[in-house]
Design an enzyme around this catalytic site. Structure first.
Site, PDB file in Angstrom:
ATOM      1  N   ASN A 187       5.683  17.121 -19.150  1.00  0.00           N
ATOM      2  CA  ASN A 187       4.990  16.860 -17.885  1.00  0.00           C
ATOM      3  C   ASN A 187       3.769  17.780 -17.795  1.00  0.00           C
ATOM      4  O   ASN A 187       3.910  19.007 -17.847  1.00  0.00           O
ATOM      5  CB  ASN A 187       5.969  17.128 -16.729  1.00  0.00           C
ATOM      6  CG  ASN A 187       5.357  16.819 -15.381  1.00  0.00           C
ATOM      7  OD1 ASN A 187       4.230  17.222 -15.107  1.00  0.00           O
ATOM      8  ND2 ASN A 187       6.079  16.123 -14.536  1.00  0.00           N
ATOM      9  N   HIS A 194       1.222  20.349 -14.257  1.00  0.00           N
ATOM     10  CA  HIS A 194       0.978  21.763 -13.948  1.00  0.00           C
ATOM     11  C   HIS A 194      -0.340  22.258 -14.540  1.00  0.00           C
ATOM     12  O   HIS A 194      -0.921  23.229 -14.053  1.00  0.00           O
ATOM     13  CB  HIS A 194       2.161  22.595 -14.430  1.00  0.00           C
ATOM     14  CG  HIS A 194       3.466  22.028 -13.963  1.00  0.00           C
ATOM     15  ND1 HIS A 194       3.924  22.183 -12.683  1.00  0.00           N
ATOM     16  CD2 HIS A 194       4.368  21.227 -14.590  1.00  0.00           C
ATOM     17  CE1 HIS A 194       5.070  21.529 -12.551  1.00  0.00           C
ATOM     18  NE2 HIS A 194       5.353  20.937 -13.688  1.00  0.00           N
ATOM     19  N   HIS A 227       2.342  12.659 -12.899  1.00  0.00           N
ATOM     20  CA  HIS A 227       2.675  12.132 -11.571  1.00  0.00           C
ATOM     21  C   HIS A 227       1.387  11.974 -10.771  1.00  0.00           C
ATOM     22  O   HIS A 227       0.763  12.972 -10.399  1.00  0.00           O
ATOM     23  CB  HIS A 227       3.646  13.112 -10.883  1.00  0.00           C
ATOM     24  CG  HIS A 227       4.168  12.633  -9.568  1.00  0.00           C
ATOM     25  ND1 HIS A 227       5.148  13.315  -8.879  1.00  0.00           N
ATOM     26  CD2 HIS A 227       3.866  11.556  -8.808  1.00  0.00           C
ATOM     27  CE1 HIS A 227       5.421  12.674  -7.752  1.00  0.00           C
ATOM     28  NE2 HIS A 227       4.638  11.610  -7.681  1.00  0.00           N
ATOM     29  N   ARG A 270       0.130  11.528  -7.560  1.00  0.00           N
ATOM     30  CA  ARG A 270       0.595  11.580  -6.174  1.00  0.00           C
ATOM     31  C   ARG A 270      -0.411  10.952  -5.224  1.00  0.00           C
ATOM     32  O   ARG A 270      -1.605  10.943  -5.500  1.00  0.00           O
ATOM     33  CB  ARG A 270       0.827  13.039  -5.751  1.00  0.00           C
ATOM     34  CG  ARG A 270       2.141  13.607  -6.227  1.00  0.00           C
ATOM     35  CD  ARG A 270       2.321  15.019  -5.698  1.00  0.00           C
ATOM     36  NE  ARG A 270       3.666  15.482  -5.936  1.00  0.00           N
ATOM     37  CZ  ARG A 270       4.660  15.369  -5.059  1.00  0.00           C
ATOM     38  NH1 ARG A 270       4.452  14.855  -3.866  1.00  0.00           N
ATOM     39  NH2 ARG A 270       5.863  15.808  -5.361  1.00  0.00           N
ATOM     40  N   ARG A 330      -2.815  15.830  -5.611  1.00  0.00           N
ATOM     41  CA  ARG A 330      -2.868  17.304  -5.629  1.00  0.00           C
ATOM     42  C   ARG A 330      -2.947  17.876  -7.038  1.00  0.00           C
ATOM     43  O   ARG A 330      -3.375  18.982  -7.224  1.00  0.00           O
ATOM     44  CB  ARG A 330      -1.669  17.895  -4.885  1.00  0.00           C
ATOM     45  CG  ARG A 330      -0.358  17.693  -5.596  1.00  0.00           C
ATOM     46  CD  ARG A 330       0.747  18.449  -4.921  1.00  0.00           C
ATOM     47  NE  ARG A 330       1.143  17.826  -3.669  1.00  0.00           N
ATOM     48  CZ  ARG A 330       2.336  18.005  -3.109  1.00  0.00           C
ATOM     49  NH1 ARG A 330       3.209  18.800  -3.669  1.00  0.00           N
ATOM     50  NH2 ARG A 330       2.660  17.403  -1.996  1.00  0.00           N
ATOM     51  N   GLU A 385       4.859   8.947 -13.392  1.00  0.00           N
ATOM     52  CA  GLU A 385       5.714   9.091 -12.210  1.00  0.00           C
ATOM     53  C   GLU A 385       4.919   8.618 -11.012  1.00  0.00           C
ATOM     54  O   GLU A 385       3.759   9.015 -10.835  1.00  0.00           O
ATOM     55  CB  GLU A 385       6.102  10.551 -12.009  1.00  0.00           C
ATOM     56  CG  GLU A 385       7.032  11.077 -13.060  1.00  0.00           C
ATOM     57  CD  GLU A 385       7.320  12.552 -12.845  1.00  0.00           C
ATOM     58  OE1 GLU A 385       6.888  13.142 -11.846  1.00  0.00           O
ATOM     59  OE2 GLU A 385       7.980  13.118 -13.723  1.00  0.00           O
ATOM     60  N   THR A 441       8.953  17.192  -6.358  1.00  0.00           N
ATOM     61  CA  THR A 441       9.892  16.132  -5.982  1.00  0.00           C
ATOM     62  C   THR A 441      11.255  16.768  -5.673  1.00  0.00           C
ATOM     63  O   THR A 441      11.817  17.471  -6.505  1.00  0.00           O
ATOM     64  CB  THR A 441      10.038  15.123  -7.143  1.00  0.00           C
ATOM     65  OG1 THR A 441       8.732  14.846  -7.648  1.00  0.00           O
ATOM     66  CG2 THR A 441      10.695  13.851  -6.676  1.00  0.00           C
ATOM     67  N   GLU A 453      16.345   8.134 -14.524  1.00  0.00           N
ATOM     68  CA  GLU A 453      16.150   9.537 -14.910  1.00  0.00           C
ATOM     69  C   GLU A 453      17.005  10.351 -13.950  1.00  0.00           C
ATOM     70  O   GLU A 453      16.760  10.360 -12.736  1.00  0.00           O
ATOM     71  CB  GLU A 453      14.675   9.953 -14.806  1.00  0.00           C
ATOM     72  CG  GLU A 453      14.494  11.425 -15.183  1.00  0.00           C
ATOM     73  CD  GLU A 453      13.031  11.849 -15.299  1.00  0.00           C
ATOM     74  OE1 GLU A 453      12.202  11.048 -15.782  1.00  0.00           O
ATOM     75  OE2 GLU A 453      12.721  12.979 -14.905  1.00  0.00           O
ATOM     76  N   HIS A 505      13.797  17.592 -14.357  1.00  0.00           N
ATOM     77  CA  HIS A 505      13.444  18.383 -13.176  1.00  0.00           C
ATOM     78  C   HIS A 505      14.125  19.742 -13.214  1.00  0.00           C
ATOM     79  O   HIS A 505      15.346  19.830 -13.202  1.00  0.00           O
ATOM     80  CB  HIS A 505      13.785  17.707 -11.845  1.00  0.00           C
ATOM     81  CG  HIS A 505      12.851  18.176 -10.754  1.00  0.00           C
ATOM     82  ND1 HIS A 505      13.005  19.375 -10.133  1.00  0.00           N
ATOM     83  CD2 HIS A 505      11.737  17.608 -10.241  1.00  0.00           C
ATOM     84  CE1 HIS A 505      12.017  19.525  -9.264  1.00  0.00           C
ATOM     85  NE2 HIS A 505      11.238  18.489  -9.303  1.00  0.00           N
TER      86      HIS A 505
HETATM   87  N1  PXP Z   1      10.998  14.383 -13.742  1.00  0.00           N
HETATM   88  C1  PXP Z   1      10.534  14.072 -12.505  1.00  0.00           C
HETATM   89  C2  PXP Z   1      10.883  12.734 -11.953  1.00  0.00           C
HETATM   90  C3  PXP Z   1       9.717  14.957 -11.779  1.00  0.00           C
HETATM   91  O1  PXP Z   1       9.270  14.611 -10.562  1.00  0.00           O
HETATM   92  C4  PXP Z   1       9.349  16.179 -12.374  1.00  0.00           C
HETATM   93  C5  PXP Z   1       8.424  17.108 -11.655  1.00  0.00           C
HETATM   94  O2  PXP Z   1       7.179  16.533 -11.542  1.00  0.00           O
HETATM   95  C6  PXP Z   1       9.845  16.466 -13.667  1.00  0.00           C
HETATM   96  C7  PXP Z   1      10.684  15.568 -14.311  1.00  0.00           C
HETATM   97  C8  PXP Z   1       9.517  17.752 -14.368  1.00  0.00           C
HETATM   98  O3  PXP Z   1      10.032  18.812 -13.622  1.00  0.00           O
HETATM   99  P1  PXP Z   1       9.698  20.301 -14.032  1.00  0.00           P
HETATM  100  O4  PXP Z   1       8.237  20.485 -13.884  1.00  0.00           O
HETATM  101  O5  PXP Z   1      10.509  21.102 -13.067  1.00  0.00           O
HETATM  102  O6  PXP Z   1      10.139  20.481 -15.460  1.00  0.00           O
END
Ligand code: PXP
Length: 235
Positions: free
Chosen positions: A6, A9, A42, A44, A48, A68, A99, A149, A189
């Site tokens: 992901n 960040h 993602h 959004r 953001r 996402e 999330t 997921e 997550h």
């Molecule tokens: N899966 C989903 C559906 C999420 O919303 C997120 C966070 O954006 C992640 C995985 C990844 O989470 P993390 O950044 O905590 O590893």
């Protein structure tokens, strides 16, 4: 198990100064040199972190994108245009930092069934981000999701308190049940370098989506090494 990284960040850091650094496309190129399955992003409603052009720029790299998204018309239209490899439908609240929970697939199952049709018609794989609850899994199957997921946030929080067995058991049961009813299963997550080994106890997970822990580690050892280390732990 496959790894989806992901990259939200990286966009968060970039947006903190409103400029171009760190460049998300350069980051994606580094990640794609490793044995990762997909890049998760993602988009959004409030943009953001990931912005529309990020999706198009990453798509140009030929990357498999796991998008996402909330189940809204605006984002659906973008998804249909970008044609990611897969989408993961997530709940979205503006005030949340990230999330916070799984999708309420049960009470929205009729809406979701209609909502995902155009995505499926384009051959885009559809996943629902759900809690480890049978009702949500059944509703996901009913609505036509290919994958769920499983939300590992509660497990990850419990891991920090060294009291995770119950949450892990729930994930294990949910994964088996989801597969019994014909769903494929991913998880994500809050997973970290410390807790990810426990995902091997959850039967037949296809893919783990991990962001924050990898990007945090990258600050110290570099993005390539951070991805390599996570791959070592899950492959
Ligand atoms: N899966 C989903 C559906 C999420 O919303 C997120 C966070 O954006 C992640 C995985 C990844 O989470 P993390 O950044 O905590 O590893």
């Amino acid at each position: 198990m496959n790894l989806g990284v992901n990259i939200d960040h990286i966009a968060t850091l970039r947006n903190a100064r409103g400029g171009f650094e760190p460049d998300i496309v350069e980051a994606a190129k580094i990640i794609l040199k490793e044995d990762v399955f997909a890049l998760t992003m993602h988009l959004r409603e409030d943009r953001r972190h990931i912005k529309d052009e990020d999706l198009y720029n990453i798509k140009k790299l030929g990357a498999k994108i796991n998008l996402e998204m909330a189940a809204t018309k605006e984002i659906l239209n973008i998804a249909l245009d970008v044609e990611p490899y897969s989408v993961c439908i997530v709940p979205e609240r503006r005030q949340e930092i990230t999330t916070e929970g799984g999708l309420d697939a049960y009470s929205q199952k009729e809406y979701l069934k209609e909502f995902i049709k155009p995505l499926k018609d384009k051959g885009i794989i559809v996943s629902f981000f759900t809690d480890a609850q049978n009702k949500a899994l059944e509703a996901s199957k009913y609505a036509g999701a290919d994958y769920v997921e499983l939300h590992t946030g509660c497990f990850s929080n419990a891991f920090l308190k060294n009291d995770y067995q119950n949450e892990l058991e729930q994930l294990k049961k949910a994964s088996l049940y989801a597969q019994d009813i014909g769903l494929k299963v991913n998880a994500g997550h809050g997973l970290t370098y410390d807790n990810v080994y426990l995902m091997k106890e959850v039967a037949n997970l296809s893919e783990l989506n991990i962001g924050h822990s990898i990007i945090s580690k990258a600050v110290f050892i570099g993005l390539d090494n951070a991805v390599k280390e996570m791959l070592k732990l899950i492959k």
